[in-house]
Motif scaffolding. Sequence first.
Motif, mmCIF file in Angstrom:
data_model
loop_
_atom_site.group_PDB
_atom_site.id
_atom_site.type_symbol
_atom_site.label_atom_id
_atom_site.label_comp_id
_atom_site.label_asym_id
_atom_site.label_seq_id
_atom_site.Cartn_x
_atom_site.Cartn_y
_atom_site.Cartn_z
ATOM 1 N N ARG A 87 3.767 0.550 9.863
ATOM 2 C CA ARG A 87 2.213 1.413 10.053
ATOM 3 C C ARG A 87 2.554 2.790 10.336
ATOM 4 O O ARG A 87 3.068 3.101 11.316
ATOM 5 N N PRO A 92 -5.674 6.472 9.326
ATOM 6 C CA PRO A 92 -5.861 5.955 8.189
ATOM 7 C C PRO A 92 -7.493 6.140 7.696
ATOM 8 O O PRO A 92 -8.203 6.578 8.512
ATOM 9 N N TRP A 111 -3.692 4.087 4.141
ATOM 10 C CA TRP A 111 -2.929 4.975 4.243
ATOM 11 C C TRP A 111 -2.408 5.183 2.714
ATOM 12 O O TRP A 111 -2.412 4.249 1.953
ATOM 13 N N VAL A 114 0.004 2.474 1.702
ATOM 14 C CA VAL A 114 0.239 1.258 2.783
ATOM 15 C C VAL A 114 -1.234 1.078 3.290
ATOM 16 O O VAL A 114 -2.153 1.874 3.277
ATOM 17 N N ARG A 116 -3.597 -2.079 5.386
ATOM 18 C CA ARG A 116 -3.805 -3.130 6.433
ATOM 19 C C ARG A 116 -5.174 -3.614 6.680
ATOM 20 O O ARG A 116 -6.154 -3.090 6.704
ATOM 21 N N ARG A 122 -0.870 -7.851 9.141
ATOM 22 C CA ARG A 122 0.166 -6.779 8.924
ATOM 23 C C ARG A 122 0.036 -5.684 7.855
ATOM 24 O O ARG A 122 -0.680 -5.956 6.996
ATOM 25 N N PRO A 123 0.769 -4.531 7.962
ATOM 26 C CA PRO A 123 0.608 -3.603 6.984
ATOM 27 C C PRO A 123 1.510 -3.933 5.750
ATOM 28 O O PRO A 123 2.274 -4.907 5.873
#
Length: 276
Positions: A87, A92, A111, A114, A116, A122-123
Amino acid sequence: MRWLLVFFLLLAGAVVAGLLLKPAEKAPPIVRVEMAIGREQLILERRRDTGAWVIASANDAPGDAERIDQLVKSVLALKEGAAAAARPADEPMQIRLTSAAGRVVRHIALWPQVARTLPDGRPFLTDFAPPELSPSAWSTLAPPPLNLADLQSAEAIGPGGPTPLPPAKRAALRADLEGLGARGWVLARTLDWTAATYVQARRADGAVIEIQHLTLADGRRFVRLTSDRDPALRSVRFFAFRLPDSPAGTKVARGAVPAFVHRPEAEAGPVRAAGT
């Protein structure tokens, strides 16, 4: 007993086959999209009466349906990848999709590369990049036709009263307004118009166009328009359209006077705001 065993085996096989062949549950229609980073927020909504997308956080400016639908599709299609991702530490963008029933269908933190799922999850890695939050990027709003070819007169309004613009200044006014574009418009109320210049222009059809011009210290220039007789112009009075910026590297004072405005030093000072 053997036939009973065969029966249950066939039944179990049919159930498994049915589960495998059962189509994935379709997400309900999305009617609200919220995107935010910190205090910056953009809200897109689908109107109940027409089904059209609007920018709810920007005075219901018309939305770009194709781009909004693609965003919704991309967010719904996000799946956790096989590779775990750490993370990131920075804040974000959050994106939340809501159905007509008021149910949050998907809420994610995003992000670069990435994502979530929220409130937990979980990312995971993704190639879906955070979209921009500028209202104009999600809208089809554009400056309406100004019909300036038949401009009859124009006056700069200052503390000393109206000052007629000579023909050369009127030509400069026309040229400047012809540079208006759809990209980069903002809500007029988000800008401080105290130092704006104010011009009233009259067309051959008798319509009076009220024009506020504002140049910011960073060189960005905006124009706010309205009219007493032109419904198209009056409909955009809550928005400020972007003019081509001042030349790069040029230091511009807040409220700098545009080329077309005749404003003697004796009249320098605040001008009254355009009517709404």
